[in-house]
Design an enzyme around this catalytic site. Structure first.
Site, PDB file in Angstrom:
ATOM      1  N   LYS A   1       0.873  -1.097   0.074  1.00  0.00           N
ATOM      2  CA  LYS A   1       0.110   0.545  -0.231  1.00  0.00           C
ATOM      3  C   LYS A   1       1.011   1.336   0.134  1.00  0.00           C
ATOM      4  O   LYS A   1       2.163   1.025   0.239  1.00  0.00           O
ATOM      5  CB  LYS A   1      -1.439  -0.457   1.303  1.00  0.00           C
ATOM      6  CG  LYS A   1      -1.554  -1.244   1.492  1.00  0.00           C
ATOM      7  CD  LYS A   1      -3.101  -1.362   2.251  1.00  0.00           C
ATOM      8  CE  LYS A   1      -3.516  -2.242   2.147  1.00  0.00           C
ATOM      9  NZ  LYS A   1      -4.680  -2.520   3.937  1.00  0.00           N
TER      10      LYS A   1
ATOM     11  N   TYR B   1     -12.468  -2.538  -2.794  1.00  0.00           N
ATOM     12  CA  TYR B   1     -12.870  -2.920  -0.860  1.00  0.00           C
ATOM     13  C   TYR B   1     -14.611  -2.650  -0.894  1.00  0.00           C
ATOM     14  O   TYR B   1     -15.073  -2.611  -0.164  1.00  0.00           O
ATOM     15  CB  TYR B   1     -12.719  -0.606  -0.470  1.00  0.00           C
ATOM     16  CG  TYR B   1     -11.313  -1.570   0.005  1.00  0.00           C
ATOM     17  CD1 TYR B   1     -11.189  -2.568   1.163  1.00  0.00           C
ATOM     18  CD2 TYR B   1      -9.899  -0.764  -0.615  1.00  0.00           C
ATOM     19  CE1 TYR B   1      -9.330  -2.600   1.194  1.00  0.00           C
ATOM     20  CE2 TYR B   1      -8.999  -0.912   0.430  1.00  0.00           C
ATOM     21  CZ  TYR B   1      -8.881  -1.779   0.820  1.00  0.00           C
ATOM     22  OH  TYR B   1      -6.806  -1.826   0.927  1.00  0.00           O
TER      23      TYR B   1
ATOM     24  N   ASN C   1      -1.531  -0.089   7.335  1.00  0.00           N
ATOM     25  CA  ASN C   1      -1.145  -1.172   7.598  1.00  0.00           C
ATOM     26  C   ASN C   1      -0.537  -2.212   6.521  1.00  0.00           C
ATOM     27  O   ASN C   1       0.149  -3.323   6.724  1.00  0.00           O
ATOM     28  CB  ASN C   1      -2.376  -2.407   7.947  1.00  0.00           C
ATOM     29  CG  ASN C   1      -3.437  -3.202   7.010  1.00  0.00           C
ATOM     30  OD1 ASN C   1      -3.117  -2.301   5.759  1.00  0.00           O
ATOM     31  ND2 ASN C   1      -4.666  -3.030   7.916  1.00  0.00           N
TER      32      ASN C   1
ATOM     33  N   HIS D   1      -2.194  -5.568   1.523  1.00  0.00           N
ATOM     34  CA  HIS D   1      -3.324  -6.016   1.646  1.00  0.00           C
ATOM     35  C   HIS D   1      -3.028  -8.185   1.483  1.00  0.00           C
ATOM     36  O   HIS D   1      -1.461  -7.869   0.085  1.00  0.00           O
ATOM     37  CB  HIS D   1      -4.398  -5.656   0.021  1.00  0.00           C
ATOM     38  CG  HIS D   1      -5.136  -6.265  -0.032  1.00  0.00           C
ATOM     39  ND1 HIS D   1      -6.312  -6.612   0.874  1.00  0.00           N
ATOM     40  CD2 HIS D   1      -5.364  -6.933  -0.959  1.00  0.00           C
ATOM     41  CE1 HIS D   1      -7.248  -7.353  -0.039  1.00  0.00           C
ATOM     42  NE2 HIS D   1      -6.553  -7.671  -1.180  1.00  0.00           N
TER      43      HIS D   1
ATOM     44  N   GLU E   1     -10.048 -11.028  -6.744  1.00  0.00           N
ATOM     45  CA  GLU E   1      -9.019 -10.371  -6.687  1.00  0.00           C
ATOM     46  C   GLU E   1      -7.739  -9.566  -7.734  1.00  0.00           C
ATOM     47  O   GLU E   1      -6.776  -8.908  -8.991  1.00  0.00           O
ATOM     48  CB  GLU E   1      -8.389  -9.685  -5.215  1.00  0.00           C
ATOM     49  CG  GLU E   1      -9.427  -9.174  -4.233  1.00  0.00           C
ATOM     50  CD  GLU E   1      -8.636  -9.360  -2.960  1.00  0.00           C
ATOM     51  OE1 GLU E   1      -9.072  -8.685  -1.965  1.00  0.00           O
ATOM     52  OE2 GLU E   1      -7.537 -10.006  -2.634  1.00  0.00           O
TER      53      GLU E   1
HETATM   54  O1  CDP Z   1      -7.020  -6.554   4.865  1.00  0.00           O
HETATM   55  P1  CDP Z   1      -7.797  -7.339   5.553  1.00  0.00           P
HETATM   56  O2  CDP Z   1      -8.362  -8.032   4.723  1.00  0.00           O
HETATM   57  O3  CDP Z   1      -7.370  -7.540   7.093  1.00  0.00           O
HETATM   58  O4  CDP Z   1      -9.344  -6.267   6.272  1.00  0.00           O
HETATM   59  P2  CDP Z   1     -10.680  -5.985   5.666  1.00  0.00           P
HETATM   60  O5  CDP Z   1     -11.396  -5.488   6.996  1.00  0.00           O
HETATM   61  O6  CDP Z   1     -10.454  -6.957   4.264  1.00  0.00           O
HETATM   62  O7  CDP Z   1     -10.320  -4.483   5.971  1.00  0.00           O
HETATM   63  C1  CDP Z   1      -9.842  -4.090   4.512  1.00  0.00           C
HETATM   64  C2  CDP Z   1      -8.712  -2.426   4.678  1.00  0.00           C
HETATM   65  O8  CDP Z   1      -9.445  -1.551   5.368  1.00  0.00           O
HETATM   66  C3  CDP Z   1      -7.988  -3.226   5.886  1.00  0.00           C
HETATM   67  O9  CDP Z   1      -6.377  -3.513   5.908  1.00  0.00           O
HETATM   68  C4  CDP Z   1      -7.421  -1.446   6.691  1.00  0.00           C
HETATM   69  O10 CDP Z   1      -6.499  -1.117   6.121  1.00  0.00           O
HETATM   70  C5  CDP Z   1      -9.064  -0.837   6.608  1.00  0.00           C
HETATM   71  N1  CDP Z   1      -9.991  -0.845   7.896  1.00  0.00           N
HETATM   72  C6  CDP Z   1      -9.682   0.244   8.679  1.00  0.00           C
HETATM   73  O11 CDP Z   1      -9.462   1.337   8.690  1.00  0.00           O
HETATM   74  N2  CDP Z   1     -10.025  -0.147  10.253  1.00  0.00           N
HETATM   75  C7  CDP Z   1     -10.991  -1.110  10.288  1.00  0.00           C
HETATM   76  N3  CDP Z   1     -11.716  -1.119  11.479  1.00  0.00           N
HETATM   77  C8  CDP Z   1     -10.654  -2.455   9.633  1.00  0.00           C
HETATM   78  C9  CDP Z   1     -10.436  -2.390   8.026  1.00  0.00           C
HETATM   79 MG    MG Z   2      -9.546  -8.225   3.280  1.00  0.00          MG
END
Ligand code: CDP
Ligand code: MG
Length: 167
Positions: free
Chosen positions: A10, A50, A122, A125, A136
């Site tokens: 990212k 997303y 974070n 991805h 994806e």
């Molecule tokens: O990336 P991952 O699959 O672990 O998590 P996700 O639930 O698919 O969420 C996608 C991205 O949204 C995360 O990697 C974070 O950058 C962001 N996110 C956030 O900022 N705050 C949250 N409570 C959940 C997700």
């Molecule tokens: Mg995810």
């Protein structure tokens, strides 16, 4: 079983010069990179990627984040890793979504942070499961950008399509 997974470094990962570190960490998995490119993320691509978060209060910020607007780096690095248990191996190395909860030896635990506006920056991805990986990878890559045939392909003839070529 061989699996493919989409990894995205990212904009914060690029801004923090972490590309080398992240690729080194991922090489521990012994997986093969079968596709890689730098992408300027359009609003359309970000929203499609997303779309499962569309109703979340942080959706708009996450879109801005992946488009690089929070880091003045309007690009990401997209990679396809392929091999045995690719998804679990990469998710494990990446760590939990929330960087403060992620194990500090994981990529997100070591390099991630939560911004004052609450976005989980974070760093990478990683697709969460096979279904998500397929969706994806097909979203981010065309078949000819990947050196193995991961999913069925068809040939079509496109007429009068305007493309950019070197002048
Ligand atoms: O990336 P991952 O699959 O672990 O998590 P996700 O639930 O698919 O969420 C996608 C991205 O949204 C995360 O990697 C974070 O950058 C962001 N996110 C956030 O900022 N705050 C949250 N409570 C959940 C997700
Ligand atoms: Mg995810």
């Amino acid at each position: 079983m061989k699996q493919a997974t989409l990894i995205i470094i990212k904009p914060d990962g690029l801004k923090k010069s972490l590309t080398g570190n992240i690729l080194t960490r991922l090489s521990e998995t012994k997986l093969e990179i079968v596709g890689a490119k730098i992408v300027k993320v359009s609003r359309e691509l970000a929203e499609e990627h997303y779309k499962h978060l569309k109703d979340k209060p942080f959706f708009e910020e996450v879109i801005r984040y992946i488009q690089g607007e929070l880091h003045d780096r309007r690009k990401v690095m997209a990679l396809v890793y392929w091999g045995a248990d690719a998804i679990a191996k990469c998710r494990q190395l990446a760590g939990s979504t929330n960087p403060e909860e992620a194990d500090p030896t994981t990529i997100r635990g070591a390099y991630g942070r939560i911004t004052t506006s609450g976005v989980y920056e974070n760093v990478i991805h990683v697709s969460a499961n096979e279904e998500e990986a397929e969706r994806e990878i097909k979203l981010w890559f065309q078949p000819d950008e990947i050196i193995v045939e991961l999913y069925p392909i068809k040939e079509v003839i496109i007429k009068e399509k305007k493309i950019r070529v070197w002048a």
